[in-house]
Design an enzyme around this catalytic site. Structure first.
Site, short mmCIF file in Angstrom:
data_model
loop_
_atom_site.label_atom_id
_atom_site.label_comp_id
_atom_site.label_asym_id
_atom_site.label_seq_id
_atom_site.Cartn_x
_atom_site.Cartn_y
_atom_site.Cartn_z
CD GLU A 106 7.70 -9.10 -0.86
OE1 GLU A 106 8.70 -10.28 -1.78
OE2 GLU A 106 6.97 -8.48 -0.76
CD GLU A 126 6.88 -4.66 2.23
OE1 GLU A 126 7.72 -4.88 3.40
OE2 GLU A 126 6.31 -5.11 0.77
#
Ligand code: NAD
Length: 699
Positions: A106, A126
């Site tokens: 990210e 994730e």
């Protein structure tokens, strides 16, 4: 600066992430990045910023244990840091030296430009924690590498190398070496040539097949969506990236993330990850440096010995396998070769790999050839007298300091250790069948096992890619002791006229990889029969269903004999309900005079889980397991317990211990009540309104 260094390369500020080992993005590191960006913004002499990784990671992202904790949302949040980077008026370049995973990716996506080492692993794992990228990753990644590739990465959670992602435009520059100098060079060029600040938020995705693509993706994940809700939500988020403005997509991602974060499945998956990591820490052991293990010997080339040897050959450790006869040795080594060749056929190994692994395994009939082994694992017949002979010989032959391990499933490890004059060097290394596949390794600590022997076993389990869990000495250790209690209850259900296929189906619907009767047919009903025969002698007061013995008396040992609880066709593993077994089950129920009743799937599951939980509570109190979460790890890795339920004791905490006790009390009013007395620890925790997790926190 703690967590990150701030240095300068000419007019380029370099923020180097320093939170070893993986640059986890806790609030400390996030704050350090924000502070570095603030300092660079305020310093007029700085024209560009490089965010660089260090050691073995750019950043491994947020620690799995931080989800659900206050640290996760403490300012600056990961999303705040990403916005700070993206909105910087000076160009920010990511120098991705190594893994950029989850939150690490990210951060890299929020940068205006990326320079990556070709081998760096890039991924969004994730989903494996039951959540999705949540700091804009579902919106930025599709805008960078296209929605198809991005969806694949986000839904699977699998990583790719930066080299593999080159054709999708992941990095602006991909290099084999020297990521940081390349990033500093790029920064200087960007400034000199006045390149624009590339913000992924500004990219509009042009995707003509969107409808068809997302429909297809949804239908692919739908069958598992009840137990794994994250993948469909990943698809919703990526679809938003394609169809909606960035900020709207970001808001949607946030809502989906918080729904998933609070889902029982995500809590269970996160528990599984944290528990697995914790299992490798044993109080008192970290101080003991492991002994070097450069060569291994395995005694016995049967079902287990061959598989055990493969684990070491697979990681380049030479193994000598010792047998009693040439015929047994040849047979064992031929099975190993066949296993490797099957993997070759599935294209998961090359011909060279097979050859090099086979050449790491040497057969022998002489103890002289194992004198130099650092670790010797015994996997001979499950008979104490045979073990005695072997360990007495090992005591004579093995060099000083060699670790002597037994793969026994049921025998007393302390008795085995005392066959030698060096019980401190003896440990149980309990592999599970198939030993080259099953990830669990119970490390059985004898009364005298030395701390460094335990430390070596734990380190070795990682090296051979197993999950090591320490257990104390008792009948069946952690896993099989619980399994015996569970199977016994499932067999009592047969006495009430419930059929094996109904029991298996109920437990498979709950999420078990296989129900108990399919497991028995696979492992061999004769193996469980011999365990029962021993238990009949050792625990004469314990009652068992007679049905399993009747099945065995017919020679129905399972898949290997073409029939067991089910019928099998030659060469086909599909389990077909057996009329003969049905007849025997009903006959037994009639003989016992038990009125046949409809047993619900829910009751089957409750009986199975309560049996597991109750035995686990005893195991905990006797300190056979170090902590409740270790028991969960044993069942998750070795026994096909559903990961989205977190393990038997995590599940018990979710249901509530008073409810478990109440259910057991209900069972105690019926058939075979003796097994349903709640274990003292279970009763105490339930009465105090506590959980097994509380026990771990205070133990
Ligand atoms: P197996 O019968 O398939 O193999 C045992 C091998 O040991 C045979 O090849 C035999 O020739 C050899 N052997 C016997 N005595 C020997 C001696 N004195 N020296 C050298 N070799 C000798 O048995 P297995 O299923 O591989 O089980 C081995 C051990 O592993 C047992 O202790 C068993 O309890 C344990 N175990 C088995 C399983 C399983 O599912 N089969 C799982 C976990 C642990």
């Amino acid at each position: 600066m703690a967590f990150a260094d701030y240095t300068s390369e000419g007019a380029v500020a370099v923020i180097t992430l320093k939170n070893p080992p993986l640059n986890a993005l806790g609030v400390g590191l996030r704050g350090a990045i924000a502070a570095g960006l603030g300092r660079a913004a305020a310093d007029e002499s700085v024209t560009a910023v490089v965010i660089a990784g260090s050691g073995s990671a750019f950043s491994g992202g947020v620690d799995a244990g931080d989800y659900g904790r206050a640290d996760l949302s403490a300012a600056p949040s990961l999303a705040d840091v990403c916005l700070l980077i993206e909105n910087s008026s000076k160009p920010v370049i990511a120098a991705i030296n190594a893994a950029a995973l989850g939150g690490g990716l990210e951060i890299a996506l929020a940068c205006h430009y990326r320079v990556a080492a070709a081998r760096a692993l890039i991924g969004s794992p994730e989903v494996k924690l039951g959540i999705l990228p949540w700091a804009g990753g579902t919106q930025r990644l599709p805008r960078l590498i296209g929605p198809e590739r991005a969806l694949n990465m986000i839904v699977s959670g699998n990583s790719s190398s930066a080299r593999d992602l080159e054709e999708y435009g992941f990095a602006d520059v991909t290099v084999d070496h020297g990521v940081l100098p390349a990033a500093v060079d790029l920064a200087a060029r960007i400034v000199a040539d006045k390149w624009p600040l590339k913000k992924l938020r500004d990219v509009r995705i042009d995707f003509s097949n969107a409808e068809e693509f997302f429909d297809f993706a949804r239908s692919a994940v739908a069958p598992l969506a009840r137990n794994y809700p994250a993948p469909p939500k990943c698809i919703d988020a990526v679809e938003a990236a394609v169809r909606r403005p960035f900020d709207e997509g970001l808001r949607m991602e946030k809502v989906l993330f918080s729904e998933l974060l609070n889902s029982p499945q995500s809590k269970a998956l996160r528990h599984a990850v944290v528990a697995t990591r914790l299992a490798s820490t044993v109080p008192g052991v970290p101080g003991a440096p492991p002994r070097p293990v450069k060569s291994v010997a395995v005694i016995g080339a049967g079902t287990m010995g061959g598989g055990i040897a493969m684990n070491f050959a697979n990681v380049g450790i030479p193994v000598t396998v010792l047998e009693t006869t040439r015929a047994a040795l040849d047979k064992g080594l031929a099975t190993v070769r066949r296993n490797y060749e099957n993997t070759l056929k599935k294209s998961r190994l090359s011909k060279e790999d097979v050859d090099s692994r086979m050449s790491a395994i040497t057969g022998t009939l002489s103890y002289d050839d194992i004198r130099d082994a650092d670790l010797i694992i015994e996997a001979v017949f499950e008979d104490l007298q045979v073990k005695k002979q072997v360990f007495e010989k090992l005591d004579q032959a093995a060099k000083t300091g060699a670790i002597l391990a037994s793969n026994t499933s049921t025998l007393d490890l302390n008795a085995i250790a005392n066959f030698t004059r060096r019980p401190h060097d003896v440990v149980g290394l309990h592999f599970f069948s198939p030993a080259n596949v099953n990830r669990l390794l119970e490390i059985v600590r004898g009364a005298e096992t030395a701390a460094d022997v335990l430390a070596t076993s734990l380190a070795l389990s990682k090296q051979i890619r197993k999950v090591g869990v320490v257990a104390g000495v008792c009948d069946g250790f952690i896993g099989n002791r619980m399994m015996n209690a569970y199977f016994r209850q499932m067999e009592f259900l047969l006495d009430a006229g419930t059929l094996p296929q109904q029991i298996d189906k109920a437990l498979e619907k709950f999420g078990f990889a296989m129900g108990p009767f399919r497991v028995s047919d696979l492992a061999g009903n004769d193996i469980l029969w011999s365990i029962r025969k021993r238990l009949y002698v050792e625990y004469p007061d314990r009652v068992f269903s007679k049905t399993p013995d009747r099945i065995c008396e017919l020679g129905r040992f399972g898949q290997k004999t073409g029939g067991g609880w089910y019928d099998y066709k030659p060469g086909d593993r599909a389990a077909r309900p057996s009329d003969l077994v049905t007849k025997i089950v009903f006959e037994e129920a009639e003989r016992l005079g038990i009125p046949r009743r409809a047993v619900s799937d829910e009751e089957i599951v409750d009986r199975a889980l309560c049996a597991l939980i109750n035995e686990a509570a005893r195991i905990l109190e006797e300190k056979i397991a170090l902590r409740a979460s270790d028991i969960d790890v044993v069942y998750l890795t070795g026994y096909g317990f559903p990961d989205f339920r977190g393990g038997p004791l995590f599940y018990a905490d979710t249901v509530g211990l008073p409810n478990i006790v109440r259910t057991m009390r209900g069972f105690a009013l019926g058939y075979q009540p003796d097994a349903w007395e709640p274990a003292p620890l279970l009763k105490r925790l339930a009465a105090a309104g506590k959980t097994f997790a509380n026990w771990d926190d205070t133990a």
